[in-house]
Every structure is written in C-alpha cells, then in structure tokens.
Design a protein around this motif. Sequence first.
Motif, PDB file in Angstrom:
ATOM      1  N   ILE A  52       0.864  -1.189   0.000  1.00  0.00           N
ATOM      2  CA  ILE A  52       0.000   0.000   0.000  1.00  0.00           C
ATOM      3  C   ILE A  52       0.897   1.234   0.000  1.00  0.00           C
ATOM      4  O   ILE A  52       1.112   1.896   1.023  1.00  0.00           O
ATOM      5  N   SER A  53       1.431   1.536  -1.149  1.00  0.00           N
ATOM      6  CA  SER A  53       2.331   2.677  -1.294  1.00  0.00           C
ATOM      7  C   SER A  53       1.527   3.949  -1.539  1.00  0.00           C
ATOM      8  O   SER A  53       0.351   3.905  -1.909  1.00  0.00           O
ATOM      9  N   GLN A  54       2.185   5.080  -1.361  1.00  0.00           N
ATOM     10  CA  GLN A  54       1.509   6.351  -1.651  1.00  0.00           C
ATOM     11  C   GLN A  54       1.167   6.445  -3.127  1.00  0.00           C
ATOM     12  O   GLN A  54       0.122   6.990  -3.505  1.00  0.00           O
ATOM     13  N   ASN A  55       2.035   5.895  -3.973  1.00  0.00           N
ATOM     14  CA  ASN A  55       1.758   5.909  -5.404  1.00  0.00           C
ATOM     15  C   ASN A  55       0.473   5.147  -5.726  1.00  0.00           C
ATOM     16  O   ASN A  55      -0.346   5.597  -6.527  1.00  0.00           O
ATOM     17  N   ARG A  56       0.295   3.984  -5.087  1.00  0.00           N
ATOM     18  CA  ARG A  56      -0.926   3.215  -5.316  1.00  0.00           C
ATOM     19  C   ARG A  56      -2.150   3.946  -4.758  1.00  0.00           C
ATOM     20  O   ARG A  56      -3.226   3.881  -5.342  1.00  0.00           O
TER      21      ARG A  56
ATOM     22  N   ASP B 236      -2.461   7.244  -4.539  1.00  0.00           N
ATOM     23  CA  ASP B 236      -2.726   8.373  -5.449  1.00  0.00           C
ATOM     24  C   ASP B 236      -3.336   7.887  -6.756  1.00  0.00           C
ATOM     25  O   ASP B 236      -4.288   8.486  -7.277  1.00  0.00           O
ATOM     26  N   HIS B 237      -2.761   6.811  -7.295  1.00  0.00           N
ATOM     27  CA  HIS B 237      -3.253   6.260  -8.560  1.00  0.00           C
ATOM     28  C   HIS B 237      -4.681   5.747  -8.403  1.00  0.00           C
ATOM     29  O   HIS B 237      -5.523   5.896  -9.296  1.00  0.00           O
TER      30      HIS B 237
ATOM     31  N   TYR C 135      -8.254  -3.746   4.277  1.00  0.00           N
ATOM     32  CA  TYR C 135      -7.792  -2.498   4.887  1.00  0.00           C
ATOM     33  C   TYR C 135      -7.493  -1.451   3.817  1.00  0.00           C
ATOM     34  O   TYR C 135      -7.857  -0.267   3.968  1.00  0.00           O
ATOM     35  N   PHE C 136      -6.863  -1.867   2.716  1.00  0.00           N
ATOM     36  CA  PHE C 136      -6.546  -0.956   1.623  1.00  0.00           C
ATOM     37  C   PHE C 136      -7.823  -0.300   1.098  1.00  0.00           C
ATOM     38  O   PHE C 136      -7.868   0.905   0.826  1.00  0.00           O
ATOM     39  N   ALA C 137      -8.885  -1.097   0.963  1.00  0.00           N
ATOM     40  CA  ALA C 137     -10.153  -0.550   0.478  1.00  0.00           C
ATOM     41  C   ALA C 137     -10.703   0.508   1.430  1.00  0.00           C
ATOM     42  O   ALA C 137     -11.274   1.515   0.986  1.00  0.00           O
ATOM     43  N   THR C 138     -10.537   0.304   2.734  1.00  0.00           N
ATOM     44  CA  THR C 138     -11.005   1.334   3.672  1.00  0.00           C
ATOM     45  C   THR C 138     -10.182   2.613   3.533  1.00  0.00           C
ATOM     46  O   THR C 138     -10.716   3.721   3.632  1.00  0.00           O
ATOM     47  N   ARG C 139      -8.890   2.457   3.282  1.00  0.00           N
ATOM     48  CA  ARG C 139      -8.035   3.637   3.089  1.00  0.00           C
ATOM     49  C   ARG C 139      -8.462   4.413   1.846  1.00  0.00           C
ATOM     50  O   ARG C 139      -8.547   5.653   1.866  1.00  0.00           O
ATOM     51  N   LEU C 140      -8.732   3.698   0.756  1.00  0.00           N
ATOM     52  CA  LEU C 140      -9.199   4.350  -0.467  1.00  0.00           C
ATOM     53  C   LEU C 140     -10.538   5.043  -0.238  1.00  0.00           C
ATOM     54  O   LEU C 140     -10.871   6.010  -0.918  1.00  0.00           O
TER      55      LEU C 140
ATOM     56  N   TRP D 244      -7.920  -4.169  -7.856  1.00  0.00           N
ATOM     57  CA  TRP D 244      -7.307  -3.721  -9.111  1.00  0.00           C
ATOM     58  C   TRP D 244      -5.843  -3.353  -8.872  1.00  0.00           C
ATOM     59  O   TRP D 244      -4.950  -3.694  -9.673  1.00  0.00           O
ATOM     60  N   ALA D 245      -5.589  -2.680  -7.769  1.00  0.00           N
ATOM     61  CA  ALA D 245      -4.214  -2.274  -7.437  1.00  0.00           C
ATOM     62  C   ALA D 245      -3.348  -3.465  -7.056  1.00  0.00           C
ATOM     63  O   ALA D 245      -2.227  -3.634  -7.567  1.00  0.00           O
ATOM     64  N   LEU D 246      -3.837  -4.301  -6.160  1.00  0.00           N
ATOM     65  CA  LEU D 246      -3.008  -5.383  -5.634  1.00  0.00           C
ATOM     66  C   LEU D 246      -2.766  -6.489  -6.651  1.00  0.00           C
ATOM     67  O   LEU D 246      -1.711  -7.118  -6.652  1.00  0.00           O
ATOM     68  N   GLU D 247      -3.731  -6.720  -7.536  1.00  0.00           N
ATOM     69  CA  GLU D 247      -3.562  -7.797  -8.509  1.00  0.00           C
ATOM     70  C   GLU D 247      -2.570  -7.441  -9.610  1.00  0.00           C
ATOM     71  O   GLU D 247      -1.708  -8.260  -9.953  1.00  0.00           O
ATOM     72  N   THR D 248      -2.686  -6.248 -10.183  1.00  0.00           N
ATOM     73  CA  THR D 248      -1.833  -5.923 -11.342  1.00  0.00           C
ATOM     74  C   THR D 248      -1.319  -4.485 -11.348  1.00  0.00           C
ATOM     75  O   THR D 248      -0.845  -4.009 -12.375  1.00  0.00           O
ATOM     76  N   ASP D 249      -1.397  -3.787 -10.217  1.00  0.00           N
ATOM     77  CA  ASP D 249      -0.989  -2.384 -10.185  1.00  0.00           C
ATOM     78  C   ASP D 249      -1.745  -1.589 -11.250  1.00  0.00           C
ATOM     79  O   ASP D 249      -1.170  -0.886 -12.070  1.00  0.00           O
TER      80      ASP D 249
END
Length: 395
Positions: A89-93, A95-96, A318-323, A126-131
């Motif tokens: 879970i990078s800042q780039n991911r 932001d993207h 958790y990533f989904a909650t952050r988004l 979408w992010a975790l599977e293939t960026d």
Amino acid sequence: MPLHRLARPLLAAALLVATGTASHAAAQCGGDFQAFLDGVKQEAIAKGLSKRAAERTLKNAQIDRSVLARDRAQGVFKLDFLTFSKRVISQNRMDHGAKNMAKWKRVFDRAEKDYGVPAPVITAFWALETDYGGFQGDFNTVNALATLAHDCRRPHLFRPQLIAAIEMVQHGDLDPATMTGAWAGEIGQVQMLPEDIIKFGKDGDNDGHVNLKQSPADVIMTAAAFIQNLGFRRGEPWIQEVSVPSSLAWEETGLDRPKSGADWARLGVKPRSGKISNLPASLLLPQGRKGPAFLAYPNFQIYLEWNQSFIYTTTAAYFATRLGGAPVYTPGNPDPGLDDGQMKQLQTKLRDLGYDVGKIDGILGSGTRTAVQDVQKKLGMAADGWPTPELLGKL
C-alpha cells in the motif's frame, strides 16, 4: 507484480466434486500431449463449442516448463501483516487509486448501482492484482492452462478452464496466439480465470466484447459482478480498525468467534473512525494484541473467497477502507514474531501435541493460528493467536 492466486480453481474443484465429474477429468491427463489436446478438443465440441474454435485454440498449444516450475514453487505469504501491507500500500498506489476512481466515476457509480459494490473495494483488488493493469503477466494463457491441465497434479482444476478458453476464442474475446496473463491462467487487470470471465464478464464500454486486459470499464463492471456473486452485501462495511482494551479476553478474538457490534462495544472496543456497526463481527489481531486490531464484518468473507491468504485478505480489505477515506492504521508495538525456521519448529511441536496445522511450511495459516491460541490459553498466556519466541520456548 501480480499477486497470483488459485482461489477460483479451488472453488471450481468443489463444484466438480459435487457433480461427480472430478475423477473423470482427472483421468484425462498426462501421456502424449497431442493425444491429450485431441481429447480436450472432442470434449469441447461435445459441450457445444465449434470445432473451428477448438482447433484454433489448441493447434499451437505447447507445454510451458516455466509454468510447471512456478506451480511447484508457489508459496503463500510469509510476511507479517505490517510488513506486507506497508510494502504493497504505497503512496503511489493510493494516489493512482484516487485518480482512477475519479476518472472512471461514472462506471464505478453504475457498478455500485447494479451490483452494490463500492469503488474502493474494486479499486483495492485492481491495485493489488496488477498495479492497475501495469503488470498482468506475460505467460501465454492457452499454454499455461494446457500445461496445468495436462499435468496430473490438478487436472480437474484446469481442464475446465482450458475448455472455457476455447469458448472465449469462439466469442472473439481471446486470441490464443497473443493472450498473456498469469502463470496459472488468470487474465486481465483483476486476474480472472476463463470460466469466471464467461460467467461474470461485463461489456462495460459497450463495444461487444469483454476485454479485461485493456478496458477499465469492462474491468470495473466485471469485478463488481464477480464480487457480488462472492456474497458482498450492499451498503455494509467489510472491515474497520478499532482500539481494544488491555483487559479484553483475547481467547474471544479470531475469525471463528463473532459477536455483535454492540457486544464488542460493551467490551470496550472502540472505532478509530466512524461508528461500530451492530452487524456480527470478528475481532482480528493479525499481529497479536499489541498490533493493529480490526473488526471484520460479514462482507470480509468475500476477501477470503477471492484469496485464501489471511495476510492478503486483511491487507486488501484495509486498503479498500483507506481508499474510502479511513486513516492509516495504528501499528502499535507487536511482540517479535518467528522466522521461517522457528515457525516450522513451532508447527512441528503443535502437530506432535495433536493439533492439525496442515503442512509444516512456516506459514501462519488458520490452523496454526487456532492451535497457537489454544496452547496460549492452556499455558496461561494472552491467547491472541500470535506466535512468539516466548511461546516457542515454553513448548
């Protein structure tokens, strides 16, 4: 890089066993590869697919030894939750992800209206599977599926996927010469297998095809339909970070010990943001009582259906909650965990004590967590399911 999974083939296997066809499929593996392909072609034609599509799909298929090597060497995540989640879970991911949710807002809104799945849930996968489509895999899909179907380890998982690929060719949605993806045959920006693409694929951009490699609209709508089928409940949360009192009965934590949100609140569990829902929820402590804590609601089950790794699923949720706007978790100060050798030593000790921990593989899976929690309780330790050098020493 893609985070490959075999959750879908495992589900397919369950269906095959239920219908009594697994043993028949399992017998059709190995031996001469061309004879095997001829058998697949005849089976496809018997199922109503065209001879032309079957021949076009299979005429240049070949064994890919690198696929077999990947299959033999595949492992499940051995990183702990904090390490893995910080890595992916990078800042780039972040932001993207925000840019994609804004750019494709109309499609996401349509997906939520039609299937009840909100944008952050789809976007995290979408992010975790293939960026976001940047790393979709470079294995020829037909070769990968043919290789794994011919291999006699799990033909009942992959032979149906190879026949489904023929159906995709017949639909004009797969070019056997150029279609590439993951080593296990998953295709596109959310890495789906052919059977699932046929069943749940949606033409989000209305061009007459389902193109999960290049069309974000198709990706978003298809992912929403698939996640809905996994059991996602419209309008409900999936996971929520909470703080927990030091006096909590730790043996009550874990996926298999749900309580109502009101009961957790009465025990002193408090949300980091928002309010605790009164839905049934399990208290997850991925790194024990001193690390982050989450309430996992019924919708968390769709993550376990998507991928069987506890670390991946907790991170994706958790990533989904952050988004969706949730704050960064409080990492806490977890007790040190075990390295690979220590974990295998612990699993061996637990097995010798009569616990079913599965394969001695150094992976903190559900069986090992359950055993650890039980042993901790018997030893008078905090039964939070997190294995430590202290526990290993006591055993």
